[in-house]
Design a protein around this motif. Structure first.
Motif, PDB file in Angstrom:
ATOM      1  N   GLY B 281       0.813  -1.225   0.000  1.00 20.70           N
ATOM      2  CA  GLY B 281       0.000   0.000   0.000  1.00 20.70           C
ATOM      3  C   GLY B 281       0.839   1.264   0.000  1.00 20.70           C
ATOM      4  O   GLY B 281       2.067   1.223  -0.058  1.00 20.70           O
ATOM      5  N   PRO B 282       0.169   2.426   0.059  1.00 23.82           N
ATOM      6  CA  PRO B 282       0.886   3.701   0.138  1.00 23.82           C
ATOM      7  C   PRO B 282       1.332   3.982   1.574  1.00 23.82           C
ATOM      8  O   PRO B 282       1.051   3.189   2.468  1.00 23.82           O
ATOM      9  CB  PRO B 282      -0.159   4.720  -0.300  1.00 23.82           C
ATOM     10  N   ARG B 284       1.513   5.265   5.357  1.00 22.74           N
ATOM     11  CA  ARG B 284       0.464   5.335   6.375  1.00 22.74           C
ATOM     12  C   ARG B 284       0.362   6.774   6.898  1.00 22.74           C
ATOM     13  O   ARG B 284       1.329   7.539   6.783  1.00 22.74           O
ATOM     14  CB  ARG B 284       0.772   4.363   7.517  1.00 22.74           C
ATOM     15  N   ASP B 286       0.792   8.557   9.515  1.00 24.09           N
ATOM     16  CA  ASP B 286       1.826   9.241  10.289  1.00 24.09           C
ATOM     17  C   ASP B 286       3.242   9.024   9.767  1.00 24.09           C
ATOM     18  O   ASP B 286       4.202   9.507  10.358  1.00 24.09           O
ATOM     19  CB  ASP B 286       1.761   8.796  11.764  1.00 24.09           C
ATOM     20  N   ASP B 287       3.375   8.276   8.677  1.00 24.01           N
ATOM     21  CA  ASP B 287       4.705   8.015   8.130  1.00 24.01           C
ATOM     22  C   ASP B 287       5.374   9.299   7.661  1.00 24.01           C
ATOM     23  O   ASP B 287       4.704  10.226   7.172  1.00 24.01           O
ATOM     24  CB  ASP B 287       4.619   7.041   6.946  1.00 24.01           C
ATOM     25  N   LEU B 288       6.718   9.346   7.788  1.00 27.75           N
ATOM     26  CA  LEU B 288       7.465  10.530   7.354  1.00 27.75           C
ATOM     27  C   LEU B 288       7.908  10.427   5.905  1.00 27.75           C
ATOM     28  O   LEU B 288       8.368  11.401   5.310  1.00 27.75           O
ATOM     29  CB  LEU B 288       8.700  10.723   8.253  1.00 27.75           C
ATOM     30  N   ASP B 289       7.876   9.226   5.335  1.00 24.18           N
ATOM     31  CA  ASP B 289       8.243   9.080   3.915  1.00 24.18           C
ATOM     32  C   ASP B 289       7.443   7.945   3.296  1.00 24.18           C
ATOM     33  O   ASP B 289       6.612   7.314   3.966  1.00 24.18           O
ATOM     34  CB  ASP B 289       9.763   8.887   3.766  1.00 24.18           C
ATOM     35  N   PRO B 291       5.528   6.628  -0.687  1.00 30.86           N
ATOM     36  CA  PRO B 291       4.661   7.214  -1.718  1.00 30.86           C
ATOM     37  C   PRO B 291       3.234   7.448  -1.217  1.00 30.86           C
ATOM     38  O   PRO B 291       2.765   6.736  -0.328  1.00 30.86           O
ATOM     39  CB  PRO B 291       4.671   6.139  -2.809  1.00 30.86           C
TER      40      PRO B 291
END
Lengths: 218, 475
Positions: B281-282, B284, B286-289, B291
């Motif tokens: 998946g793309p 999430r 809260d992710d910092l990096d 796609p």
């Protein structure tokens, strides 16, 4: 366009089902067979740790053992000094609690940037079978840290060394979290043999992979 | 008929002409010699230190058989998992549909620059030419793929696409493409490519990777690399597109471990590659990096037509390239002579399936039937047998050249009449022996000039095989 994709979907699935006559119960019963797991799955903790170290070193990672997580900042400073690596570093937000300033390190916390000389991250597990590190992406462990810097330093707890890939998946499912966006198995530093089959390190990813193995039972 | 992608009609036939060019190409011959038995020895070493290997080959084979027998169910399961994790699956019947789907996704993302990890499917569908023609710049980031992109060529090996290129050629290509001073040492060349491509990674709008596997259980796409280019490709841009064909599915994460164990050992002789990555998946919330969008372009392109038929087994192929490295034909002519992105024994079986055997009639003959490919295939594909199926099919469909067909018919007439066959072969053996005289061989023979052009034909020394066999049984 969406309609066409839908049409392609049914077309492909119908072609596949017709070709195999998947309605027949015999075909469905085909089992994927028994899982064959390498013997190293049976090793005890110290056997796993020894194998992990051997395999990681063979894959050109370097390993330094430390007795506790508190020693990480100084171990990082020592490593950078030995390798004469200067420049900016970045740590995973997961690891931001330690007193890096006291060890003389000037680092920021966040995701990876092109200008970073080194990064420091944790690891979800070490895999004895191949010497791989398993890293999960998340807010505290951005994936770019694993690929953009020149040197990637990974802190791994000895208790997190498992035998096989399968053990990583069972540990992950025990957490009952969603599959992270990215799961990286990393074994040694980046390399390429695309020019006349000569091995060159530091292709697109880090040139150095350094593991700080935290063994509190030492 | 199936799309041919980047390949002109000219490239489909004319195998013999390409072989002649390959044999006369000193630089290529030098490169093939340099490759030598490197892959063979590395694989043998890796297998020797892994006692479970033969059982793992069986396990990998049965995983793939199971997937193929239940493919529709697993495709649906994979799609629902991808959707659940915020991604999108695009079903493409043929190469044209896949090219257009990728182009549409790129346009919707306002993409100008696209980085690419190594993808054989992208090569199969001729993606780069299509994107370029529509004003989007595709940049290959695997070093080997980058080299051949600069050279305007196709890969000559599944896992080592620029294996035919010399260091001097890379120096010249980089010098002219980068406008830098010529660099000669491989480490300097690698450093230069890294610096150039690092800019591209950071500037790219879309990243396209292939997939070594698609995991139905989780909706993950798996890539197996050593450079880390695939990871930068799928982590830095806003959009990640995975290109994969339908047979790449495995049911579970545990199954992927089995395939990985045979894949890397068969491919490069490594216990594992440096990077094995599962993308799901793309990014999430809260992710910092990572796609923002995740697309999987699923390609059929003739594969569903192979299911359940004579060529079913080739769908188990995991593209390790071991059959190329172990093939005496590949070692002599290299990959480009096959005229397809898929070369070596697996290419000789798959290409006729993708193009129609009438467009690739010579490829199933690119075999000495030595059986080495079958003996090392990690998923036990009976490659020589599948090549024989194609030969039978092209004979029965009257696709082979007339002279070849006439010769086969003549042989078949004799072979079906054992007594006449024995008399005739005995006579032929004696006549040839007599004609060859003291020399014991022929430098030229009528009808088989192609054979004697490159070597002498040894004359029979004694009785026929049948006769010798009988004598042996009597003893």
């Amino acid at each position: 366009m969406i309609a066409r994709t839908q049409q392609s979907r049914s077309q492909i699935l119908a072609a596949v089902r017709n070709a195999l006559d998947q309605g027949s119960p015999n075909k469905r019963a085909t089992s994927p067979g028994k899982l064959v797991v390498p013997a190293c799955a049976e090793l005890d903790a110290s056997g796993r740790q020894a194998l992990f170290i051997d395999m990681a070193v063979e894959a050109a990672a370097t390993i330094h053992q430390i007795a506790s997580a508190e020693k990480i900042p100084w171990a990082v400073a020592d490593y950078l000094g030995e390798r004469k690596l200067t420049g900016k570093g970045v740590i995973a937000p997961d690891m931001s609690e330690l007193p890096y300033g006291q060890a003389g390190l000037d680092i920021r916390c966040g995701n990876g940037k092109d200008s970073d000389t080194f990064s420091l991250t944790g690891a979800f597990a070490g895999i004895a079978e191949t010497g791989a590190l398993a890293l999960l992406s998340g807010p505290g462990s951005p994936t770019t840290l694993n690929f953009l810097p020149e040197a990637h330093i990974v802190a791994l707890k000895a208790d997190d060394i498992v035998g096989t890939y399968e053990d990583v998946w069972s540990r992950l499912s025990a957490l009952e979290i969603a599959m992270p966006r990215t799961v990286n198995f990393i074994t040694g530093p980046s390399r390429t043999a695309d020019i006349e089959q000569t091995m060159q390190f530091g292709a697109h990813g880090p040139r150095h992979l350094h593991i700080l193995l935290i063994d509190e039972h030492r | 008929m199936t799309e041919v992608g980047a390949y002109s009609a000219e490239s489909r036939n004319g195998f013999n002409a390409r072989v002649e060019r390959a044999l006369a190409d000193d630089q290529l011959q030098h490169a093939l010699k340099r490759l030598g038995s490197g892959f063979v020895e590395k694989r043998a070493r890796a297998v020797a230190r892994f006692p479970e290997f033969e059982r793992l080959r069986d396990a990998a084979t049965s995983i793939k058989n199971h997937v193929l027998a239940n493919l529709a169910d697993y495709l649906e399961k994979f799609e629902s998992k991808v959707t659940e994790t915020g991604g999108q699956v695009h079903w493409c019947v043929d190469a044209e549909a896949a090219r257009n789907t990728v182009l549409r996704i790129c346009r919707e993302a306002d993409a100008r620059l696209v980085t690419k990890g190594k993808s054989m499917i992208a090569e199969e569908i001729g993606l780069n030419a299509h994107l370029t023609a529509h004003g989007i710049e595709p940049v290959e980031t695997d070093l080997g793929e980058y080299i051949i992109q600069l050279a305007g060529e196709t890969p000559s090996h599944i896992i080592a696409p620029a294996v035919h290129k010399s260091r001097e050629q890379v120096t010249a290509l980089f010098h002219s493409a980068h406008g830098t001073k010529p660099r000669h040492a491989p480490e300097d060349l690698v450093r230069e490519a890294k610096a150039v491509l690092r800019r591209k990674f950071l500037d790219a709008d879309v990243g396209i990777t292939g997939a070594n596997m698609l995991v139905a259980e989780t909706g993950s796409a798996v890539i197996v690399t050593n450079e880390g280019n695939g990871d930068l490709t799928q982590t830095l841009p806003r959009v990640h597109i995975v290109l994969a064909s339908i047979e790449k599915i495995v049911p579970t994460l545990n199954d992927s471990a089995t395939i990985l164990r045979v894949l890397t050992r068969s491919a490069t002789g490594q216990e594992t590659t440096v990077y094995t990555t599962f993308a799901t998946g793309p990014r999430r919330p809260d992710d910092l990096d990572g796609p923002e969008a995740f697309h999987v372009v699923l390609l059929d392109n003739g594969r569903s037509a192979l299911l359940g038929g004579e060529f079913h087994d080739i769908l188990r192929c995991i593209r390790c390239g071991a059959c190329l490295g172990h093939c005496p034909i590949y070692a002599t002519i290299g990959g480009h002579a096959y005229g397809s992105v898929y070369s070596g024994p697996m290419g000789a079986v798959l290409t006729p399936a993708l193009w129609g055997v009438e467009n690739a009639r010579d490829l199933p003959h690119a075999s000495t039937s030595c059986g080495r490919c079958e003996s090392i295939c990690p998923v036990r594909i009976p490659l020589p047998g599948l090549m024989r199926h194609w030969r039978e099919r092209s004979f029965s469909r009257r696709i082979d050249p007339r002279r070849q067909r006439a010769a086969l018919r003549l042989w078949a007439w004799f072979a079906a009449r054992p007594r006449i066959y024995r008399v005739a072969t005995g006579l032929a053996a004696r006549t040839l022996k007599l004609l060859a005289g003291r020399r014991g061989s022929f430098t030229r023979l009528p009808l088989v000039g192609g054979w004697t052009d490159g070597r002498d034909m040894p004359a029979p020394e004694g009785g026929t095989f049948h006769r010798q066999w009988h004598r042996r049984l009597e003893q």
